[in-house]
Design an enzyme around this catalytic site. Structure first.
Site, PDB file in Angstrom:
ATOM      1  N   LYS A  50       0.840  -1.216   0.000  1.00  0.00           N
ATOM      2  CA  LYS A  50       0.000   0.000   0.000  1.00  0.00           C
ATOM      3  C   LYS A  50       0.868   1.255   0.000  1.00  0.00           C
ATOM      4  CE  LYS A  50      -2.436  -2.766  -0.508  1.00  0.00           C
ATOM      5  NZ  LYS A  50      -2.447  -4.235  -0.428  1.00  0.00           N
ATOM      6  N   THR A  85       1.097 -19.618  11.346  1.00  0.00           N
ATOM      7  CA  THR A  85       2.356 -19.528  10.609  1.00  0.00           C
ATOM      8  C   THR A  85       2.202 -19.057   9.169  1.00  0.00           C
ATOM      9  OG1 THR A  85       2.149 -21.922  10.312  1.00  0.00           O
ATOM     10  CG2 THR A  85       3.666 -21.159  12.023  1.00  0.00           C
ATOM     11  N   GLY A  86       0.964 -18.738   8.747  1.00  0.00           N
ATOM     12  CA  GLY A  86       0.780 -18.011   7.496  1.00  0.00           C
ATOM     13  C   GLY A  86       0.985 -18.799   6.225  1.00  0.00           C
ATOM     14  N   ILE A 137      -2.392  -9.766  -6.106  1.00  0.00           N
ATOM     15  CA  ILE A 137      -1.003  -9.288  -6.055  1.00  0.00           C
ATOM     16  C   ILE A 137      -0.569  -8.815  -7.436  1.00  0.00           C
ATOM     17  CG2 ILE A 137       1.403 -10.004  -5.735  1.00  0.00           C
ATOM     18  CD1 ILE A 137       0.522 -11.805  -3.481  1.00  0.00           C
ATOM     19  N   ALA A 188      -5.682 -10.546   5.730  1.00  0.00           N
ATOM     20  CA  ALA A 188      -5.230 -10.143   7.061  1.00  0.00           C
ATOM     21  C   ALA A 188      -6.402 -10.009   8.030  1.00  0.00           C
ATOM     22  CB  ALA A 188      -4.468  -8.825   6.962  1.00  0.00           C
ATOM     23  N   HIS A 239     -23.618  14.718   1.434  1.00  0.00           N
ATOM     24  CA  HIS A 239     -23.450  15.146   0.048  1.00  0.00           C
ATOM     25  C   HIS A 239     -22.402  16.230  -0.027  1.00  0.00           C
ATOM     26  CE1 HIS A 239     -24.428  16.255  -4.054  1.00  0.00           C
ATOM     27  NE2 HIS A 239     -24.424  17.516  -3.664  1.00  0.00           N
TER      28      HIS A 239
HETATM   29  P1  FAD Z   1       1.461 -14.263   8.204  1.00  0.00           P
HETATM   30  O1  FAD Z   1       1.217 -12.819   8.143  1.00  0.00           O
HETATM   31  O2  FAD Z   1       2.031 -14.924   7.001  1.00  0.00           O
HETATM   32  O3  FAD Z   1       2.441 -14.486   9.454  1.00  0.00           O
HETATM   33  C1  FAD Z   1       2.972 -15.724   9.751  1.00  0.00           C
HETATM   34  C2  FAD Z   1       4.217 -15.525  10.589  1.00  0.00           C
HETATM   35  O4  FAD Z   1       4.609 -16.773  11.129  1.00  0.00           O
HETATM   36  C3  FAD Z   1       5.413 -15.007   9.815  1.00  0.00           C
HETATM   37  O5  FAD Z   1       5.953 -13.883  10.439  1.00  0.00           O
HETATM   38  C4  FAD Z   1       6.408 -16.178   9.853  1.00  0.00           C
HETATM   39  O6  FAD Z   1       7.762 -15.756   9.883  1.00  0.00           O
HETATM   40  C5  FAD Z   1       6.023 -16.853  11.139  1.00  0.00           C
HETATM   41  N1  FAD Z   1       6.391 -18.263  11.235  1.00  0.00           N
HETATM   42  C6  FAD Z   1       6.130 -19.251  10.330  1.00  0.00           C
HETATM   43  N2  FAD Z   1       6.557 -20.439  10.806  1.00  0.00           N
HETATM   44  C7  FAD Z   1       7.106 -20.188  12.034  1.00  0.00           C
HETATM   45  C8  FAD Z   1       7.693 -21.013  13.021  1.00  0.00           C
HETATM   46  N3  FAD Z   1       7.794 -22.347  12.873  1.00  0.00           N
HETATM   47  N4  FAD Z   1       8.158 -20.427  14.143  1.00  0.00           N
HETATM   48  C9  FAD Z   1       8.054 -19.084  14.323  1.00  0.00           C
HETATM   49  N5  FAD Z   1       7.477 -18.274  13.432  1.00  0.00           N
HETATM   50  C10 FAD Z   1       7.010 -18.821  12.306  1.00  0.00           C
HETATM   51  N6  FAD Z   1      -4.299  -9.125   2.956  1.00  0.00           N
HETATM   52  C11 FAD Z   1      -5.211  -8.163   3.193  1.00  0.00           C
HETATM   53  O7  FAD Z   1      -6.189  -8.408   3.910  1.00  0.00           O
HETATM   54  N7  FAD Z   1      -5.094  -6.916   2.654  1.00  0.00           N
HETATM   55  C12 FAD Z   1      -4.055  -6.588   1.846  1.00  0.00           C
HETATM   56  O8  FAD Z   1      -3.969  -5.449   1.374  1.00  0.00           O
HETATM   57  C13 FAD Z   1      -3.077  -7.583   1.574  1.00  0.00           C
HETATM   58  N8  FAD Z   1      -2.030  -7.301   0.780  1.00  0.00           N
HETATM   59  C14 FAD Z   1      -1.076  -8.256   0.568  1.00  0.00           C
HETATM   60  C15 FAD Z   1      -0.004  -7.962  -0.275  1.00  0.00           C
HETATM   61  C16 FAD Z   1       0.973  -8.899  -0.527  1.00  0.00           C
HETATM   62  C17 FAD Z   1       2.132  -8.559  -1.428  1.00  0.00           C
HETATM   63  C18 FAD Z   1       0.888 -10.180   0.103  1.00  0.00           C
HETATM   64  C19 FAD Z   1       1.960 -11.196  -0.128  1.00  0.00           C
HETATM   65  C20 FAD Z   1      -0.174 -10.490   0.918  1.00  0.00           C
HETATM   66  C21 FAD Z   1      -1.169  -9.539   1.158  1.00  0.00           C
HETATM   67  N9  FAD Z   1      -2.283  -9.819   1.949  1.00  0.00           N
HETATM   68  C22 FAD Z   1      -3.233  -8.861   2.161  1.00  0.00           C
HETATM   69  C23 FAD Z   1      -2.462 -11.133   2.588  1.00  0.00           C
HETATM   70  C24 FAD Z   1      -2.027 -11.053   4.061  1.00  0.00           C
HETATM   71  O9  FAD Z   1      -0.691 -10.609   4.137  1.00  0.00           O
HETATM   72  C25 FAD Z   1      -2.172 -12.410   4.720  1.00  0.00           C
HETATM   73  O10 FAD Z   1      -3.483 -12.901   4.539  1.00  0.00           O
HETATM   74  C26 FAD Z   1      -1.883 -12.316   6.208  1.00  0.00           C
HETATM   75  O11 FAD Z   1      -0.583 -11.825   6.440  1.00  0.00           O
HETATM   76  C27 FAD Z   1      -2.060 -13.669   6.891  1.00  0.00           C
HETATM   77  O12 FAD Z   1      -1.790 -13.531   8.250  1.00  0.00           O
HETATM   78  P2  FAD Z   1      -1.278 -14.750   9.128  1.00  0.00           P
HETATM   79  O13 FAD Z   1      -1.189 -14.199  10.510  1.00  0.00           O
HETATM   80  O14 FAD Z   1      -2.099 -15.941   8.873  1.00  0.00           O
HETATM   81  O15 FAD Z   1       0.179 -15.111   8.595  1.00  0.00           O
HETATM   82  P1  NAD Z   2      -4.695 -14.901  -6.453  1.00  0.00           P
HETATM   83  O1  NAD Z   2      -5.263 -16.212  -6.161  1.00  0.00           O
HETATM   84  O2  NAD Z   2      -5.437 -13.659  -6.099  1.00  0.00           O
HETATM   85  O3  NAD Z   2      -4.424 -14.778  -8.024  1.00  0.00           O
HETATM   86  C1  NAD Z   2      -3.635 -15.684  -8.735  1.00  0.00           C
HETATM   87  C2  NAD Z   2      -3.976 -15.559 -10.206  1.00  0.00           C
HETATM   88  O4  NAD Z   2      -3.024 -16.296 -10.934  1.00  0.00           O
HETATM   89  C3  NAD Z   2      -5.360 -16.105 -10.546  1.00  0.00           C
HETATM   90  O5  NAD Z   2      -6.055 -15.147 -11.316  1.00  0.00           O
HETATM   91  C4  NAD Z   2      -5.027 -17.372 -11.336  1.00  0.00           C
HETATM   92  O6  NAD Z   2      -6.000 -17.672 -12.314  1.00  0.00           O
HETATM   93  C5  NAD Z   2      -3.700 -17.012 -11.954  1.00  0.00           C
HETATM   94  N1  NAD Z   2      -2.852 -18.152 -12.301  1.00  0.00           N
HETATM   95  C6  NAD Z   2      -2.653 -19.289 -11.587  1.00  0.00           C
HETATM   96  N2  NAD Z   2      -1.780 -20.101 -12.244  1.00  0.00           N
HETATM   97  C7  NAD Z   2      -1.409 -19.433 -13.374  1.00  0.00           C
HETATM   98  C8  NAD Z   2      -0.520 -19.734 -14.458  1.00  0.00           C
HETATM   99  N3  NAD Z   2       0.176 -20.864 -14.499  1.00  0.00           N
HETATM  100  N4  NAD Z   2      -0.399 -18.823 -15.455  1.00  0.00           N
HETATM  101  C9  NAD Z   2      -1.099 -17.659 -15.428  1.00  0.00           C
HETATM  102  N5  NAD Z   2      -1.940 -17.330 -14.432  1.00  0.00           N
HETATM  103  C10 NAD Z   2      -2.087 -18.203 -13.414  1.00  0.00           C
HETATM  104  O7  NAD Z   2      -3.230 -14.934  -5.804  1.00  0.00           O
HETATM  105  P2  NAD Z   2      -2.186 -13.772  -5.555  1.00  0.00           P
HETATM  106  O8  NAD Z   2      -2.478 -12.578  -6.380  1.00  0.00           O
HETATM  107  O9  NAD Z   2      -0.842 -14.429  -5.693  1.00  0.00           O
HETATM  108  O10 NAD Z   2      -2.421 -13.415  -4.037  1.00  0.00           O
HETATM  109  C11 NAD Z   2      -2.245 -14.422  -3.010  1.00  0.00           C
HETATM  110  C12 NAD Z   2      -3.112 -14.164  -1.842  1.00  0.00           C
HETATM  111  O11 NAD Z   2      -2.753 -12.983  -1.159  1.00  0.00           O
HETATM  112  C13 NAD Z   2      -4.559 -14.024  -2.242  1.00  0.00           C
HETATM  113  O12 NAD Z   2      -5.292 -15.066  -1.630  1.00  0.00           O
HETATM  114  C14 NAD Z   2      -5.018 -12.709  -1.721  1.00  0.00           C
HETATM  115  O13 NAD Z   2      -6.211 -12.849  -0.999  1.00  0.00           O
HETATM  116  C15 NAD Z   2      -3.897 -12.235  -0.811  1.00  0.00           C
HETATM  117  N6  NAD Z   2      -3.692 -10.811  -1.120  1.00  0.00           N
HETATM  118  C16 NAD Z   2      -4.674  -9.935  -0.771  1.00  0.00           C
HETATM  119  C17 NAD Z   2      -4.543  -8.607  -1.094  1.00  0.00           C
HETATM  120  C18 NAD Z   2      -5.635  -7.668  -0.734  1.00  0.00           C
HETATM  121  O14 NAD Z   2      -6.463  -8.010   0.097  1.00  0.00           O
HETATM  122  N7  NAD Z   2      -5.679  -6.479  -1.308  1.00  0.00           N
HETATM  123  C19 NAD Z   2      -3.425  -8.158  -1.772  1.00  0.00           C
HETATM  124  C20 NAD Z   2      -2.457  -9.077  -2.119  1.00  0.00           C
HETATM  125  C21 NAD Z   2      -2.602 -10.409  -1.766  1.00  0.00           C
END
Ligand code: FAD
Ligand code: NAD
Length: 468
Positions: A51, A145-146, A186, A322, A446
């Protein structure tokens, strides 16, 4: 050996929120994180840094392409990528430091290292830098652990030119040609960043629509609008490989006619989804069962097959978001102390932070059709909104789906200015099971973008929108 009521493994939005709620409820809580900074994917390499770059690149794009329309002239406009990336790092630092402060404030013990099960009630924490592992005893565990990026087995990612989102958030130059595999969330957010900064951007998507899990109308409108800032889309293209030679990357794909096509550029972002992350947890030692696609199996209380061990966020079923992880963190903490919390998964909104922004909550039109549900549609375009005309943000619409008989709102899907915030009104309305007419009869200030929600509800009620 230290003893805890609850041990949370992973400090992302699921884990740190769970830890805070546990502490608020009087439980002695430990939080284990393998990285030196807290906040997980979201704060370090996800939601927050993406963001920050979306905001910076939007400022540049507006200065470059929009200001003139407002009568504002600028000479010698430049982009300093080092400064932009450093600013993003500062935003991340402020946020992760904020989580460290919250841990102290709530008297949560933060243990740095990889957490792994010794058995059901003992966890070892191995420092990532090496050194002695310590062990703790715990009554309950919350696994948070995400996830990590999905890897395409036929593409070798060198993380320099063939990259994941993590590296895409750290490029200190404007790419010549960014090729994005995947037209999901993404892919489109990062494509927007680099297209706004002046890079040529090509999105190569396997399906025939963008953001395919959201209401179909949104992806169609988004494709049209993002096309206006120069992003090129190659739909229904199956990527078959990506190779690097020096600073050049070649992506090969099969087009809808079955022919092989090639793309050449300097960066290739692979954004084809994420997979749950459980490496190093040693789940077998506690006897924890998995389900398909690498997820930890949980019941309706987010408890695994082992009593007292729970899992939340990206590592379990459901949207990888998140705010979904946060809700689950609170849910499990309250469950542990015997409360009866509730999560309405249907009302977890999804947002894409492109411009225009995209957001949806509830059922999509495709889902309602599949269910055979009788519904009506009320739609209002931003081009008919006074506020949108004033700001020049007239692309997009608000679409309200309501039950044909009862008028209850079943889904709201939006694309337009600032609708990442506006979707909260739809969530509130639906949480209270409002009818379209309920919202239509509420006063909306408005001029605001929010009036489009009222107008769409008026349109759904008896086709009586005032401003179209
Ligand atoms: P995570 O945030 O992945 O956290 C897991 C943590 O566990 C990590 O810090 C990791 O190091 C730690 N961990 C793993 N294994 C171990 C272990 N064995 N011991 C100790 N620590 C460990 N979601 C939104 O809602 N809005 C958005 O705008 C958005 N934008 C995104 C943009 C990008 C580029 C990406 C990649 C994701 C985005 N997401 C967004 C998705 C969001 O980041 C995830 O859904 C969210 O972080 C998941 O939270 P979580 O707590 O499950 O895991
Ligand atoms: P996504 O599932 O949103 O999109 C993946 C895309 O890749 C899909 O449209 C799929 O059809 C396409 N795809 C899959 N295999 C392919 C291939 N071989 N060739 C071409 N296209 C292919 O996944 P993402 O964008 O990687 O994001 C991952 C997760 O992170 C999502 O679940 C999303 O919810 C989360 N995320 C959320 C936000 C947000 O809330 N604004 C931002 C970033 C990420």
């Amino acid at each position: 050996m230290n003893q805890y009521d609850v041990t949370v493994i992973g400090s992302g939005p699921g884990g740190y929120v769970a830890a805070i709620r546990c502490a608020q409820l009087g439980l002695k809580t430990a939080l284990i994180e393998k990285y030196p900074t807290l906040g997980g994917t979201c704060l370090n390499v996800g939601c927050i840094p993406s963001k920050a770059l979306l905001d910076s690149s939007e400022h540049y794009h507006n200065a470059h392409s929009v200001f003139a329309d407002h009568g504002i002239g600028l000479d010698n406009l430049t982009v300093d990528m080092n400064r932009m990336i450093d600013r993003k790092a500062g935003v991340v630092k402020a946020n992760v430091d904020g989580i460290a402060y919250l841990m102290k404030k709530n008297k949560i013990d933060v243990l740095t290292g990889v957490g792994s099960f010794v058995d059901k009630t003992h966890i070892s924490i191995a420092p990532t830098e090496g050194g002695e592992a310590q062990q703790i005893e715990t009554k309950n565990v919350i696994i948070a652990t995400g996830s990590k990026p999905t890897v395409l087995p036929f593409i070798a990612q060198d993380k320099e030119r063939i990259i994941t989102s993590t590296e895409a958030l750290n490029i200190r130059e404007v790419p010549r040609h960014m090729m994005v595999i995947g037209g999901g969330v993404i892919g489109l957010e990062m494509a927007s960043v680099y297209a706004r900064l002046g890079a040529k951007v090509s999105v190569i998507e396997f399906m025939d629509s963008l953001i395919p899990t959201m209401d179909r109308g949104l992806g169609k409108e988004l494709k049209r609008v993002l096309g206006k800032i120069g992003i090129e889309f190659f739909m229904s293209h199956k990527v078959t490989g990506a190779t690097r030679e020096g600073d050049s990357v070649t992506v090969t794909a099969t087009n809808p006619k079955g022919e092989e096509v090639k793309f050449e550029g300097d960066y290739c972002l692979v954004a084809v989804g994420r997979v749950p992350y459980t490496a190093g947890l040693n789940l077998e030692a506690a006897g924890i069962e998995m389900e398909e696609r690498g997820r930890i199996k949980v019941d309706a209380h987010l408890q695994t097959n082992v009593p007292g061990i729970y899992a939340i966020g990206d590592v379990v079923r459901g949207a990888m978001l998140a705010h979904k992880a946060e809700e689950e963190g609170v849910f499990v903490a309250e469950t542990i102390v015997g409360q009866k919390p509730h999560i309405n998964y249907l009302l977890i909104p999804g947002v894409v932070y492109t411009w225009p922004e995209v957001a949806g909550v509830g059922y999509t039109e495709e889902q309602l059709k599949e269910q055979g549900k009788a519904y009506k549609i009320g739609s209002f375009p931003f081009k008919a909104s006074g506020r949108a005309r004033a700001s020049g943000d007239t692309d997009g619409f608000v679409k309200v789906l309501a039950d044909k008989t009862t008028d209850e709102i079943l889904g709201v899907h939006m694309i337009g200015p600032r609708i990442a915030d506006l979707i909260a009104e739809a969530v509130t309305a639906m949480e209270f099971r409002a009818s379209a007419e309920d919202v239509a009869r509420m006063s909306h200030s408005h001029p605001t973008y929010a009036e489009a929600m009222k107008e769409a509800c008026l349109a759904a009620t008896e086709n009586r929108a005032i401003h179209m």
